[in-house]
Design a protein around this motif. Structure first.
Motif, PDB file in Angstrom:
ATOM      1  N   TYR A 266       0.849  -1.193   0.000  1.00  0.00           N
ATOM      2  CA  TYR A 266       0.000   0.000   0.000  1.00  0.00           C
ATOM      3  C   TYR A 266       0.884   1.243   0.000  1.00  0.00           C
ATOM      4  N   SER A 267       0.319   2.339  -0.461  1.00  0.00           N
ATOM      5  CA  SER A 267       1.035   3.621  -0.501  1.00  0.00           C
ATOM      6  C   SER A 267       0.056   4.752  -0.240  1.00  0.00           C
ATOM      7  N   MET A 268       0.490   5.725   0.544  1.00  0.00           N
ATOM      8  CA  MET A 268      -0.321   6.921   0.784  1.00  0.00           C
ATOM      9  C   MET A 268       0.306   8.092   0.029  1.00  0.00           C
ATOM     10  N   HIS A 269      -0.343   8.502  -1.042  1.00  0.00           N
ATOM     11  CA  HIS A 269       0.170   9.642  -1.804  1.00  0.00           C
ATOM     12  C   HIS A 269      -0.942  10.261  -2.645  1.00  0.00           C
ATOM     13  N   ASP A 270      -0.771  11.527  -2.944  1.00  0.00           N
ATOM     14  CA  ASP A 270      -1.705  12.270  -3.806  1.00  0.00           C
ATOM     15  C   ASP A 270      -3.133  12.245  -3.283  1.00  0.00           C
ATOM     16  N   GLY A 271      -3.275  12.143  -1.935  1.00  0.00           N
ATOM     17  CA  GLY A 271      -4.603  12.221  -1.350  1.00  0.00           C
ATOM     18  C   GLY A 271      -5.353  10.913  -1.246  1.00  0.00           C
ATOM     19  N   PHE A 272      -4.704   9.791  -1.640  1.00  0.00           N
ATOM     20  CA  PHE A 272      -5.377   8.498  -1.612  1.00  0.00           C
ATOM     21  C   PHE A 272      -4.485   7.434  -0.970  1.00  0.00           C
ATOM     22  N   VAL A 273      -5.135   6.380  -0.438  1.00  0.00           N
ATOM     23  CA  VAL A 273      -4.421   5.202   0.045  1.00  0.00           C
ATOM     24  C   VAL A 273      -4.541   4.148  -1.058  1.00  0.00           C
ATOM     25  N   TRP A 274      -3.431   3.914  -1.769  1.00  0.00           N
ATOM     26  CA  TRP A 274      -3.419   3.012  -2.913  1.00  0.00           C
ATOM     27  C   TRP A 274      -3.041   1.598  -2.492  1.00  0.00           C
ATOM     28  N   LEU A 275      -3.651   0.615  -3.131  1.00  0.00           N
ATOM     29  CA  LEU A 275      -3.297  -0.787  -2.945  1.00  0.00           C
ATOM     30  C   LEU A 275      -2.748  -1.338  -4.262  1.00  0.00           C
ATOM     31  N   ARG A 276      -1.755  -2.232  -4.159  1.00  0.00           N
ATOM     32  CA  ARG A 276      -1.167  -2.839  -5.344  1.00  0.00           C
ATOM     33  C   ARG A 276      -1.628  -4.286  -5.471  1.00  0.00           C
ATOM     34  N   GLN A 277      -2.205  -4.623  -6.624  1.00  0.00           N
ATOM     35  CA  GLN A 277      -2.709  -5.968  -6.881  1.00  0.00           C
ATOM     36  C   GLN A 277      -1.762  -6.725  -7.810  1.00  0.00           C
ATOM     37  N   PRO A 278      -1.150  -7.820  -7.341  1.00  0.00           N
ATOM     38  CA  PRO A 278      -0.315  -8.618  -8.245  1.00  0.00           C
ATOM     39  C   PRO A 278      -1.161  -9.225  -9.366  1.00  0.00           C
ATOM     40  N   ARG A 279      -0.641  -9.165 -10.598  1.00  0.00           N
ATOM     41  CA  ARG A 279      -1.315  -9.739 -11.751  1.00  0.00           C
ATOM     42  C   ARG A 279      -0.350 -10.665 -12.490  1.00  0.00           C
ATOM     43  N   SER A 280      -0.792 -11.276 -13.537  1.00  0.00           N
ATOM     44  CA  SER A 280       0.038 -12.229 -14.270  1.00  0.00           C
ATOM     45  C   SER A 280       1.189 -11.524 -14.979  1.00  0.00           C
ATOM     46  N   ALA A 281       2.197 -12.302 -15.307  1.00  0.00           N
ATOM     47  CA  ALA A 281       3.363 -11.821 -16.053  1.00  0.00           C
ATOM     48  C   ALA A 281       4.111 -10.707 -15.328  1.00  0.00           C
TER      49      ALA A 281
END
Length: 307
Positions: A266-281
């Protein structure tokens, strides 16, 4: 019930803050104590237990394990985030370490009728602030009525109050507050049985919720800082899944409410709490899970659980 489990006391400003009181607890084979720190938020009741500092210090001096709790007044995710920030701020000021259990006490009629999502917002914010051991306290009736759903709560140990009975009345709880009339030094106080040892066995700040990635941070190509944390996020509103953690990034899909996303950072930046979703490749998707201000979550658009 026979005393087959360690005893854990909880105290607030109504109880003494003297060393002799905590030594009396230790003499009665109490192993740990949970101290009320705060209630409400900076913009709400802004309450801090005036005895907390002395109670924490004297409990430690008496050889007790020390934990902390916050009394919830919130209704809604924004309030829950603000109260978590208030709790963490004062826990840090009082030198409560990440080895302590941080408890949400949620039992006020001011809380939402269906309080699970708000509770998870609070607990997730406390974990994100560096306290990996979290728990939740409430009355058994809140679980019976569905105001709190154990299957969806981020806290998995659970501390339940139910007096005058021979069992907690809620399945698989870790701590049972079985009485409010345990006698110590001429006083009657709350007392609990610790079934799992969550409070009465020394925890460490190194014991993570997600062992492989706890407390690891990195920066991406855009200079935004990320913290590794594996978990599951269930959306409670439609959210755009993007190829980057920017509102200008191209959209992969519009996720409907109740979409379940596995994330690894997760990352807190630009006014939002972002989550990173692993995807294929080796690729990743990104979604905003709520809003943030100055590195503190102010809203949450879904529910979290451990993966």
């Amino acid at each position: 019930m026979t005393k087959d489990y360690e005893l854990v006391a909880d105290v607030a400003s109504y109880q003494p803050d003297t060393l002799s009181f905590f030594k009396a607890l230790a003499a009665q084979n109490v192993r740990a104590v949970i101290v009320k720190l705060t209630e409400g938020s900076a913009n709400g009741s802004a309450y801090v237990n005036p005895k907390a500092a002395a109670q924490l210090a004297h409990a430690r001096a008496a050889g007790l394990l020390v934990h902390a709790y916050h009394y919830a007044k919130f209704k809604g995710s924004q309030d829950a985030s603000a109260e978590a920030a208030w709790f963490v701020q004062h826990a840090q000021a009082l030198k409560v370490t990440p080895a302590s259990v941080m408890v949400l006490d949620i039992e006020d009629q001011q809380n939402a009728n269906w309080a699970t999502a708000d509770a998870n917002t609070f607990l997730q914010a406390v974990k994100a602030a560096g306290y990996p051991h979290v728990d939740l306290y409430s009355m058994a009736s809140w679980f019976w009525s569905g105001r709190l759903d154990p299957s969806k709560l981020l806290a998995k140990n659970l501390w339940v109050a139910n007096y005058g009975v021979t069992a907690p009345g809620v399945a698989d709880v870790g701590l049972w507050q079985y009485t409010n009339s345990f006698e110590i030094a001429g006083l009657q106080i709350d007392m609990s049985y610790d079934f799992n040892g969550f409070y009465s066995k020394a925890l460490t700040s190194a014991k993570p919720v997600t062992p492989a990635v706890q407390n690891t941070s990195f920066s991406d190509d855009l200079g935004d800082k990320w913290t590794t944390e594996t978990g599951i996020f269930t959306t409670k509103t439609a959210i755009k899944l993007r190829w980057g953690a920017k509102t200008t990034s191209s959209v992969i899909a519009l996720l409907p409410s109740n979409s379940v996303i596995n994330y690894d950072a997760y990352s807190m930046h630009d006014g939002f709490v972002w989550l990173r979703q692993p995807r294929s490749a080796g690729k990743f998707g990104y979604l905003a899970s709520g809003e943030e201000v100055a590195g503190r979550r102010t809203s949450c658009w879904g529910e979290f659980e451990e993966s």
